[in-house]
Design an enzyme around this catalytic site. Structure first.
Site, mmCIF file in Angstrom:
data_model
loop_
_atom_site.group_PDB
_atom_site.id
_atom_site.type_symbol
_atom_site.label_atom_id
_atom_site.label_comp_id
_atom_site.label_asym_id
_atom_site.label_seq_id
_atom_site.Cartn_x
_atom_site.Cartn_y
_atom_site.Cartn_z
ATOM 1 N N GLU A 157 -2.025 -0.415 -9.453
ATOM 2 C CA GLU A 157 -2.616 0.934 -9.490
ATOM 3 C C GLU A 157 -1.445 1.903 -9.495
ATOM 4 O OE1 GLU A 157 -5.488 4.084 -7.159
ATOM 5 O OE2 GLU A 157 -4.691 2.360 -6.086
ATOM 6 N N ALA B 238 0.835 -1.201 0.000
ATOM 7 C CA ALA B 238 0.000 0.000 0.000
ATOM 8 C C ALA B 238 0.875 1.259 0.000
ATOM 9 C CB ALA B 238 -0.930 -0.003 1.205
ATOM 10 N N PRO B 239 0.335 2.386 -0.468
ATOM 11 C CA PRO B 239 1.101 3.627 -0.569
ATOM 12 C C PRO B 239 0.936 4.513 0.667
ATOM 13 C CG PRO B 239 -0.973 3.924 -1.659
ATOM 14 C CD PRO B 239 -0.994 2.526 -1.089
ATOM 15 N N TRP B 240 1.643 5.650 0.639
ATOM 16 C CA TRP B 240 1.607 6.551 1.796
ATOM 17 C C TRP B 240 0.578 7.672 1.657
ATOM 18 C CZ3 TRP B 240 2.590 11.046 -0.584
ATOM 19 C CH2 TRP B 240 3.540 11.091 -1.602
ATOM 20 N N LYS C 25 1.742 -4.916 3.261
ATOM 21 C CA LYS C 25 2.832 -4.052 3.715
ATOM 22 C C LYS C 25 2.462 -2.588 3.488
ATOM 23 C CE LYS C 25 6.539 -2.542 1.637
ATOM 24 N NZ LYS C 25 6.703 -1.171 2.225
ATOM 25 N N PRO C 26 2.434 -1.774 4.558
ATOM 26 C CA PRO C 26 2.246 -0.342 4.371
ATOM 27 C C PRO C 26 3.549 0.307 3.927
ATOM 28 C CG PRO C 26 2.557 -0.821 6.696
ATOM 29 C CD PRO C 26 2.547 -2.154 5.974
ATOM 30 N N SER D 172 4.380 3.949 -8.247
ATOM 31 C CA SER D 172 4.772 4.614 -9.481
ATOM 32 C C SER D 172 4.718 3.658 -10.667
ATOM 33 C CB SER D 172 6.198 5.163 -9.341
ATOM 34 O OG SER D 172 7.123 4.089 -9.249
#
Length: 380
Positions: free
Chosen positions: A256, A152-154, A178-179, A235
């Site tokens: 994504e 997952a992204p920030w 995983k964050p 990205s």
């Protein structure tokens, strides 16, 4: 006086654990620039443990009737709702986001999405059934793929965690999530909430696992032999790397990725309305959004009028501290993102001109009147 940092831990097979080799990273609140927690920097042994737990839990979770998975997800949604204030507080510290916006713009859709996928769990069906060969009937049956490795992204740690784990669990898969290494706190809290529900219902601890770490940890997850599917939000470059890695053992992938979102403004537009909508689409969440309006193409006949109006809207759109209810957005999430955005200004070409902003803001400035830009935003 030195403040003791909060200690975040991985959640593997129903229990919280440190990284096997003891490595940690500091987690910084971007609104203050101060470290407030440490998180595990997970390595191969941690990834192996999480994948083994998810693989061991998969047969039992897969074989549940859909109504049982629905029941679990509905209880998870209820638990999120009951602990909404705690989730908001942790996410605000995690990301620097305004408390009021996090409560109004993220918690309700998160809970709704979990309940949506709880319902979808009971709607899984094949696409067709028919006789395509003499004496035989063919059917299409949907089955879970297995363990899903999810990164997952920030920019939306809580919401993106929901978008990843909820459909995977509803379909009967198990999860290792995983964050981002800059925003692990809310995902660790989510693990506590989900783990409590699964334990209460008697499901295996390995159904849902969280491991903290950096880009290398994510690479280890994607390249691991256990997962049948890899899902990342990141990205385009990261997506290409994941697709390449996953191709080596034919993993399914869900990507994504970032992009560029132009807005085209025609000569007959309602300029005040267009400016308001573009300002929200561009500045919401400090522009850290895959659907953010990142450039505006304006008809030459209204160019000057439009630019002046948009520059005023930008200047009037307020940032500030997390507890300020009048702000539209908080700080950029991390030092790397700040450097990237600042670089756009530093590398400004000769033909370009900064009409508003262009420097850092002081989040400590006194509160003023609410921004004229609406806090409502287009749905993601």
């Amino acid at each position: 006086m030195t403040t003791e940092l909060r200690r975040l831990r991985n959640y593997i097979d129903g229990e919280f654990r440190d990284a096997v080799d003891g490595r940690t990273t500091e987690v910084v609140n971007p609104a203050t620039g101060e470290a407030y927690a440490t998180a595990p920097l997970s390595g191969p042994a941690d990834v192996d443990a999480a994948m083994a737990a998810a693989a061991a839990a998969f047969p039992a979770w897969r074989d549940l009737v859909p109504g049982e998975r629905q029941k679990a997800l509905l209880k998870i949604a209820d638990a999120f709702e009951a602990r909404a204030e705690e989730l908001v507080a942790v996410e605000s510290e995690n990301t620097g986001k305004p408390l009021a916006l996090t409560a109004s713009e993220e918690i309700p859709p998160m809970i709704d999405q979990i309940r949506f996928f709880a319902g979808a769990a009971r709607m899984l069906e094949g696409r067709s059934a028919g006789e395509y060969m003499d004496g035989l009937t063919s059917i299409v049956r949907r089955e879970p793929v297995g363990v899903c490795a999810q990164v997952a992204p920030w920019n939306y740690p809580m919401m993106m965690a929901v978008w990843k784990f909820a459909p995977a669990l509803a379909a009967g898969n198990t999860v290792v999530l995983k964050p981002s290494d800059t925003t692990p706190a809310s995902t660790v809290l989510i693990a506590e909430i989900i783990g409590g529900v699964l334990t209460e219902l008697g499901h295996p601890g390995g159904v849902f696992n969280v491991i903290c770490g950096d880009r290398e940890t994510g690479r280890l997850m994607v390249e691991h032999s256990v997962p049948a599917m890899a899902s990342i939000t990141g990205s385009v470059r990261a997506g290409m790397q994941v697709a390449e890695s996953a191709s080596k053992d034919i993993k399914r992938v869900h990507l994504e990725l970032g992009g560029k979102a132009p807005v085209v403004v025609f000569e007959d537009t309602d300029i005040p309305k267009a400016v308001e909508d573009i300002a929200v689409a561009g500045f919401f969440n400090a522009g850290q959004d895959c659907t953010a309006a990142t450039r505006v193409l304006v008809h030459e006949s209204i160019h000057d009028e439009f630019v002046a109006a948009l520059a005023k809207a930008a200047a009037d759109t307020r940032t500030g501290a997390a507890d300020d209810q009048d702000v539209l957005y908080g700080p950029l999430n991390n030092a790397n993102q700040l450097a990237q955005v600042s670089g756009f200004i530093e590398r400004l070409p000769a033909h370009a001109k900064v009409e508003a902003g262009g420097g850092t803001a002081d989040a400590r400035r006194p509160r003023g009147t609410p921004s004229p830009v609406s806090r409502g935003r287009p749905y993601r």
